[in-house]
Structure formats: C-alpha cells, structure tokens
Write a protein that holds these residues in place. Structure first.
Motif, PDB file in Angstrom:
ATOM      1  N   VAL A   1       0.208  -0.147  11.363  1.00  0.00           N
ATOM      2  CA  VAL A   1       0.347  -1.281  10.458  1.00  0.00           C
ATOM      3  C   VAL A   1       0.354  -0.716   9.042  1.00  0.00           C
ATOM      4  O   VAL A   1      -0.272   0.310   8.789  1.00  0.00           O
TER       5      VAL A   1
ATOM      6  N   ASN B   1      -1.018  -7.300   4.956  1.00  0.00           N
ATOM      7  CA  ASN B   1      -0.366  -6.247   5.736  1.00  0.00           C
ATOM      8  C   ASN B   1       1.120  -6.538   5.863  1.00  0.00           C
ATOM      9  O   ASN B   1       1.577  -7.614   5.463  1.00  0.00           O
ATOM     10  N   ASN B   2       1.859  -5.608   6.485  1.00  0.00           N
ATOM     11  CA  ASN B   2       3.293  -5.844   6.693  1.00  0.00           C
ATOM     12  C   ASN B   2       3.561  -6.538   8.025  1.00  0.00           C
ATOM     13  O   ASN B   2       4.700  -6.639   8.452  1.00  0.00           O
ATOM     14  N   ILE B   3       2.513  -6.979   8.693  1.00  0.00           N
ATOM     15  CA  ILE B   3       2.618  -7.708   9.950  1.00  0.00           C
ATOM     16  C   ILE B   3       1.832  -9.007   9.756  1.00  0.00           C
ATOM     17  O   ILE B   3       0.720  -8.967   9.212  1.00  0.00           O
TER      18      ILE B   3
ATOM     19  N   MET C   1      -0.415  -9.092  18.397  1.00  0.00           N
ATOM     20  CA  MET C   1      -0.349  -8.031  17.386  1.00  0.00           C
ATOM     21  C   MET C   1       0.180  -6.719  17.982  1.00  0.00           C
ATOM     22  O   MET C   1       0.929  -5.989  17.319  1.00  0.00           O
TER      23      MET C   1
ATOM     24  N   TRP D   1       3.870  -6.513  17.925  1.00  0.00           N
ATOM     25  CA  TRP D   1       4.393  -6.132  16.602  1.00  0.00           C
ATOM     26  C   TRP D   1       4.165  -4.637  16.350  1.00  0.00           C
ATOM     27  O   TRP D   1       5.044  -3.945  15.829  1.00  0.00           O
ATOM     28  N   ALA D   2       2.980  -4.156  16.714  1.00  0.00           N
ATOM     29  CA  ALA D   2       2.652  -2.752  16.430  1.00  0.00           C
ATOM     30  C   ALA D   2       3.539  -1.798  17.241  1.00  0.00           C
ATOM     31  O   ALA D   2       3.783  -0.665  16.831  1.00  0.00           O
TER      32      ALA D   2
ATOM     33  N   SER E   1       6.593  -2.565  17.878  1.00  0.00           N
ATOM     34  CA  SER E   1       7.973  -2.789  17.435  1.00  0.00           C
ATOM     35  C   SER E   1       8.272  -1.854  16.266  1.00  0.00           C
ATOM     36  O   SER E   1       7.385  -1.156  15.764  1.00  0.00           O
TER      37      SER E   1
ATOM     38  N   ARG F   1       8.579  -2.523  13.322  1.00  0.00           N
ATOM     39  CA  ARG F   1       7.861  -2.885  12.089  1.00  0.00           C
ATOM     40  C   ARG F   1       6.812  -1.827  11.741  1.00  0.00           C
ATOM     41  O   ARG F   1       6.396  -1.706  10.597  1.00  0.00           O
ATOM     42  N   ALA F   2       6.355  -1.100  12.750  1.00  0.00           N
ATOM     43  CA  ALA F   2       5.278  -0.131  12.538  1.00  0.00           C
ATOM     44  C   ALA F   2       5.788   1.242  12.098  1.00  0.00           C
ATOM     45  O   ALA F   2       4.992   2.158  11.889  1.00  0.00           O
TER      46      ALA F   2
END
Ligand code: HDD
Length: 725
Positions: free
Chosen positions: A148, A167-169, A218, A221-222, A224, A226-227
């Motif tokens: 993250v 955060n960016n998530i 979460m 996302w982590a 994906s 995005r991380a």
C-alpha cells in the motif's frame, strides 16, 4: 595562522550543475514561515554550533604532530557528538517516504456542507506538504515493493493545520484499531530473522490474513496492480474513513475524500517491479524529485463523496466500516479543487523525516465519525511522535508548525522553542487579563459535533460490519481481464512464498467466497486441488465467549455488480507528460530522424534519454555528435516507459550485435510497453522476439508512437504471448 577557509573554498569549488530545488522562489505563507529556519552556506564561513569560525576542520587537536588527541578539542567533540546522534527512530510503519511542497486551490465552494475556510473560499491558495510512503519496509527499503502507498497531506490552513492521512487504496485491512499492531507484526519482517524486507510474501502475513476474513476486500486491492504504481504521481489517494463536514449552522454531512491524479492511475508489471528494485531502489523517489525539478508538477483533483446524515443507513454496508467503499455509481465524486506539488524539500531530514501527520489534526468544519479504526488512530499518531521525535514540542519543528502563532498554556518539555512571556500559564486567570482568550464558535473556536450517544458500553463488533465479501466480489468483477490475471498471479506468487501448506489451503478456501475461478487458478499454481464449492469461513475477530454464529461472516450481494472507477483500464490515457522514453543508438544513427523524434516527444511533454553502448558522444550519419545520457551497462529497460529504435542502416545492424540492446527491447515488449521502430531499423526488429501491432509501431510514424506511449501499457499483449526476457 590566518583563517583562509573561505579563500580555499573559492579556489577549489565546483558548483554542482544539479541545483537542488529549482523552484525555491515559490512563496506562500508556509514557504515564508519555513524561510525563518532555512540557511544557505554559500559564501559563508564555517562555524561551530556556538557560532565560532572554524580554522581547521581536517585535524584534531593533538599534543605534538604524532601525539595523543586532547579532550579540550571542542571542535572535534562537537562534531562527533552531533554525528553520533544523527539518527532518530524510523516510523514504525510508513518508514520509507518521499515528500514535496505544494498548494491546494479550491475551484468550488463547499460552504453548504462545511465551514472550513480552505474548502469554502475559492480565492485562497492553501500551502500543503505531501508525503508518500510504502508501509512495511524500512527507511532504506525499495520503492517498488508490493505494498500500500501512504498519501498524507498537511494543509497549512488559516484556521490551523488539517492533515488528511490517507492511502492509495480506499479501504483498509482491519475494522478496529485494536488489530493494527497484529496486522503490522504479521506483515513486517519475521521476528526471529528479520526477513523478508518490504514484502508481504511470507508466512506470518498470510497466516494472519487467512484468519481475518475482514481483510479480504483489502487483500484483493493489495494483490492488484494498485500496489505497484508506475509513479507516486500516477496513483489515487483516499481519506478512507467516513469523516463529517460541519457547516456554519452546525449541520453535519458525511464525507469521503478522494485524490484523482491528472496523469491517470498507472502501474508497472510485477516482474518489472522486482527488477526495478534492483536497478534503482529509489525509482519512485527519483521520479517525484525529477518531475518537480523539470517543472512537470504533479497534480490531483480533490473529490468528495457527500452523504446526508439522514441517509446514513440507506446502504447495505456501514459507513463507519473502513473495509468498505461507497461505489461512485451510488454517490458520485464531486470535484472541488486541485492539489499541485511544485517544490522539492530543501532538506530530507528536516522536512520529510520530521514531518508529523495526524488524522486528529482537524479544523473547524471537519469532524470525526465513530469508525473504530479512525478512533484508534486518533490516539496513535501523537503517541508515536513522542518516541520518534522525542518531545511534545514536535509541533514546533518548522515543517510541522502552523502558519498561525500558537498561544496556549502548554509549557516546557524537551526542545521548547517558543518563549512565552509573562507570569501566567493557566486559565482562568485575571493576572494575564484572561489571555489567551477562548474563541466562541462564531469567532472560529473549534467545537465538536454534538452527537447523541445512548448505548451500552460493549467490547464488540457491530453486526453491520460482518459482510466481508460482497465488496471484494465487486472489486474483482470490476477488473479487466489482464487485471484479473495480475491478481491471480500476485496471489499465486505470494502464497507460493508461504512455506506452510495449511495456510496456503486456508487462503485458497477463503478466496472461494470471492470467485471460484480465482481460487481454482491459485490452487493450480500451488499444486493443490481446486475447491469444488464455496467454503464458508470462520471469523477470526470473534470474541472467545461469543454465542456460536453471532460474529461469523455474513454474505450479502455486492452493492453494485461492477464499478468503472475500480479498474485502472478506464483511467486517463491521453498524455505522455514526463514519461521517460529511451532512444537507442550507436554511431551512424540518422541525425535528422533523431531531431524530429526528440522535438515531437519534448513538445508532447515527454523526456528523451539517449542510450548507447558506451558513454560520451555518438557520431551521427551527418557528422554531428549526439551526447549520451545513459549506457546499456548503467541503465535498464525497466527504468523507461518506452523505447524507440532509430534508422541509419549501419546503426541498426550494429545494434543487432549488442546483446544488451536486444535484451532491452525484448524486455520492453514483455512488459507491454510502446516500442517504435524507424523503417530502417528492420534488421534490428528481426533479431528480437517482437511482433508488430499492439503498441509496436513499425511504420516509423512518430505520432503513432507518441499515441502508443500515452496508452501506457498494452496488457493484452502479455496474455497473447509471453517472451523470454
Ligand atoms: Fe497509520 C503512519 C495511513 C491506520 C498508526 N499512517 C501513517 C502514515 C500514513 C498512514 C499515510 C504515514 C504518515 C507520514 O507520511 O508520516 N494509517 C493510515 C491509514 C490508515 C492507518 C490510511 C487506515 C485507514 N495507522 C493506522 C492505525 C494505526 C496507525 C489503525 C494505529 C492504531 N500510522 C500509525 C502510526 C504512524 C502511522 C504508528 C507511524 C508514523 C506516524 O504514525 O507518524 O502512528
């Protein structure tokens, strides 16, 4: 002996061509405030900390040339003592970070919802300091860890500091601050051997996650892309919790904060991230610094999602649950202003390291909700600064201090800077004329939102928090096919690094609650049978004496099937601003084609890096020299967004004999980047694994190449064909 250090410096000095802080002439209230503590040693004598000019900074004081050093040498003692104490504890989380100064400009007043001056007065420009960070790694760890990213913004408003520590998530791993130390102990390097650094791919992390179904959304996302952002400038930011806006009539509206980058949301490939970590572990830090120095000021729009207080319970999820988003389809994001980062810090330690953010730094017009994660954070951030910065006076450190003068009755403690005059340090007082005065609400005094609370004191998790899967399902369903593949690959990679089969199996079982295909794929990669059905999961956060079932996960439908905003495939892809484009060349390169290419890329805002087998100049086909920026042995394909191979037949043939050049472009192909070939570079193209199409431009048209770079990546290419590189 006469003091000659200034003249010596004059004889030997070479002014660095890399001037730090090109944009240091930008002024605003905070820049002026910081200038009170900023010094520049140019043309100045060296002094001790007591201001005494120093004559010799090379030799300690000794009894005779070869004699013992003398204790009286205050210059040596001071220098070494200061050095011995240079380090302070790094942040327990978010230790590695990079920051910049900037400004927030409001485009649309939110006076209907909040009385916060910086969100209502469109004429104001509010100075900001923004720190980006990874979470798990130490201060010296790599930027490209799968992690993250912190996105913390300090607004120096006229009403005091407001920190949006996001955060960016848009969500978090846990619902209650009580679990934060457990989460961090699980993800940090393992306690016996301090391995692995800056990575979640290890036993303790997956042990914890597999027992905490609330982390499912979460973890999607982590895992994906995005991380693994391409740049700190190309990621979103989120305040995560639901906060409150309070207007001048005392009315509250729920709000979620969003930062949307004008360059779009982009990532790198996982193979690339791992290689960047070796080739340039400062990749993100360098990218941010250079972009600002070059005048490519990173920008984000501030957006808010607003929910009327009376609508609090109209959602299937709880607004107080930080593991949930409000899909933009349900509540659109209203864009209200722009954040621009325009100045690098002057000193990393003084500013980036000493900045102290706190979600509890709020101003009138903003207030908290009862999100239990937020409530716990309100304690943690001051507490941590006490051990990290060493004193409750950390607010006096220049980067932390408000642009307003501070008047209160706090006194003393380590490193007190402020000199409070008079005899009085208490309220009420008559000896000090009742000062400092308390401000009524109408005079800007902060008052907490009055919320009626009528309940039992319980150690509990609200039942409205027990749906752990519907939004994880929504997230996965919203991804493009390449994004889904990347998530599958990330889980497979991470769980393959987990050495305990039972944990791997438990995690795969949990994922059947998100998507059977996802769980089946990962099982295949882990060499275990694919689960045939959805496996209900035990809820790790259940209290020991709870009635059976009371705290188990509940299963709801996703609030929306798919949300466009969740897929990076739908992001902005219309600019090459600040993209780093490699142009590979050897002697004999077509000079005219290079000039045209460079002009077009630069005009579009991109930057060209000329790469050749050795440093120095290349002799072009018209006899001119082209200076080299990087060489095939000191850089790597993963540090560039795209590559162009120029013509000049001799040059293209010579490149064929450079294995590093072939590797460079094959790897660019593998990582799905735009690749341009001049028509005369056909011989080189033939020697690679590359197939034209899908971002590989072989017609030599610079315009087509630039459009391809703007697309960022051609992820479908990777699904169609994998090349060895
Ligand atoms: Fe935190 C630092 C973001 C939950 C305790 N956090 C820290 C930073 C960011 C966040 C961006 C770095 C700030 C900087 O650049 O200096 N943290 C979050 C977000 C969370 C979150 C978005 C959930 C929504 N954090 C969280 C919890 C706790 C903490 C639940 C403790 C109960 N966080 C800390 C800390 C840190 C911190 C230990 C370490 C350094 C610091 O505060 O100043 O207090």
């Amino acid at each position: 002996m006469a003091n000659n250090s200034k003249s010596l410096a004059g004889n030997t000095s070479i002014k660095s061509t890399k001037q730090p802080n090109k944009n240091s002439d930008i002024t605003n209230a905070k820049a002026e405030d910081l200038s009170r503590n900023t010094v520049d040693a140019s043309e100045q004598w060296m002094t001790t900390d007591q201001g005494v000019r120093i004559n010799d900074d090379h030799n300690s004081l000794k009894a005779g040339d070869r004699g013992p050093s003398l204790l009286e040498d205050f210059i040596l003692r001071e220098k070494i003592t200061h050095f011995d104490h240079e380090r302070i504890p790094e942040r327990i989380v978010h230790a590695r970070g990079s920051a910049a100064h900037g400004v927030f400009r409001l485009s649309e007043s939110l006076h209907q919802y909040t009385k916060a001056g910086f969100l209502t007065d469109t004429k104001r420009e509010t100075p900001v300091f923004v720190r980006f960070s990874t979470v798990a790694g130490s201060r010296g760890s790599t930027d490209l860890a799968r992690d993250v990213r912190g996105f913390a913004v300090k607004f120096y408003t006229e009403e005091g500091n407001f920190d949006l520590v996001g955060n960016n998530i848009p969500i978090f791993f846990i619902q209650d601050a009580m679990k934060f130390p457990d989460l961090i102990h699980a993800v940090k390097p393992e306690q016996d051997n301090e391995m692995p650094q800056a990575a979640s791919a290890h036993d303790t992390f997956w042990d914890f996650i597999s027992l905490m179904p609330e982390s499912t959304h979460m973890i999607m996302w982590a895992m994906s892309d995005r991380a693994i952002p391409r740049s700190l400038r190309m990621m979103e930011g989120f305040g995560i919790h639901t906060f409150r806006f309070i207007n001048d009539k005392g009315k509250s509206t729920f709000v979620k904060f969003h930062w949307k980058p004008l360059l779009g949301v982009h990532s790198v490939a996982w193979d690339e991230a791992q290689k960047i970590s070796g080739k340039d572990s400062d990749f993100h830090r360098r990218d941010l610094w250079e972009a600002i120095e070059e005048g490519h000021f990173p920008e984000w729009q501030l957006g808010v999602q607003l929910v009327a207080e009376e609508d609090e319970h109209k959602f299937s999820f709880d607004l107080l649950d930080p593991t949930k988003i409000i899909p933009e389809e349900m509540v659109p994001v209203k864009i209200v202003g722009t954040l621009t980062l325009n100045r690098n810090p002057d000193n990393f330690f003084a500013e980036t390291e000493q900045v102290a953010f706190h979600p509890g730094h709020i101003v009138p017009g903003i207030d908290f909700t009862n999100d239990p994660l937020l409530q716990g954070r309100l304690f943690s951030y001051t507490d941590t600064q006490l051990s990290r910065l060493g004193s409750p006076n950390f607010h006096e450190i220049p980067i932390n201090r408000s642009v307003n003068t501070i008047y209160n009755n706090h006194r003393d403690a380590h490193m007190r800077m402020q000199i409070d005059k008079g005899k009085v340090a208490y309220t009420p007082n008559s000896m000090g004329g009742g000062c400092p005065y308390l401000a009524k609400m109408s005079e800007g005094g902060f008052t907490s939102h009055q919320e009626r609370i009528d309940s039992y004191k319980v150690r509990n998790r609200s039942k409205s928090f027990l749906d752990h899967f519907s939004q994880a399902i929504m997230f996965y369903q919203s991804q493009s096919e390449p994004e889904k593949q990347h998530i599958k690959d990330a889980f497979s990679f991470e769980l393959s690094k987990c050495t305990i089969p039972g944990i791997r199996q438990r995690m795969v079982n949990n994922l059947t609650n998100v998507n059977m295909d996802l769980a089946g794929y990962i099982a295949g990669k882990l060499g275990i049978p694919a689960p045939g059905t959805i496996i209900p999961v035990f809820n790790g956060a259940r209290p020991a004496d709870a009635d059976s079932g009371d705290y188990d996960s509940i299963y709801l439908d996703p609030p929306v099937d798919r949300s466009e905003a969740l897929s990076m495939a739908n992001t902005i892809k219309n600019t090459i601003k600040s993209r780093c484009i490699a142009v590979m060349m050897t002697d004999g390169v077509d000079a005219a084609a290079f000039t045209l290419l460079k002009k077009a890329i630069t005009a579009a805002g991109g930057k060209v890096k000329v790469i050749a087998p050795v440093l120095g100049d290349v002799q072009a086909n018209d006899g001119t020299s082209i200076p080299i920026d990087e060489t095939l042995f000191n850089t790597a394909s993963v540090l560039h967004d795209a590559v162009y191979i120029l013509g000049g037949e001799e040059h293209a043939k010579a490149l064929v004999n450079e294995p590093d050049a072939l590797h460079f472009v094959n790897e660019q192909y593998r990582h799905c980047k735009a690749i341009g070939f001049h028509k005369e570079a056909a011989a080189f193209l033939k020697a690679t694994y590359i197939k034209p199409g899908d971002g590989v431009i072989t017609n030599g048209k610079v315009e087509d190449f630039i459009n391809a770079v703007a697309m960022h990546r051609f992820w479908d290419r990777e699904m169609a064909r994998k090349v060895p590189a």
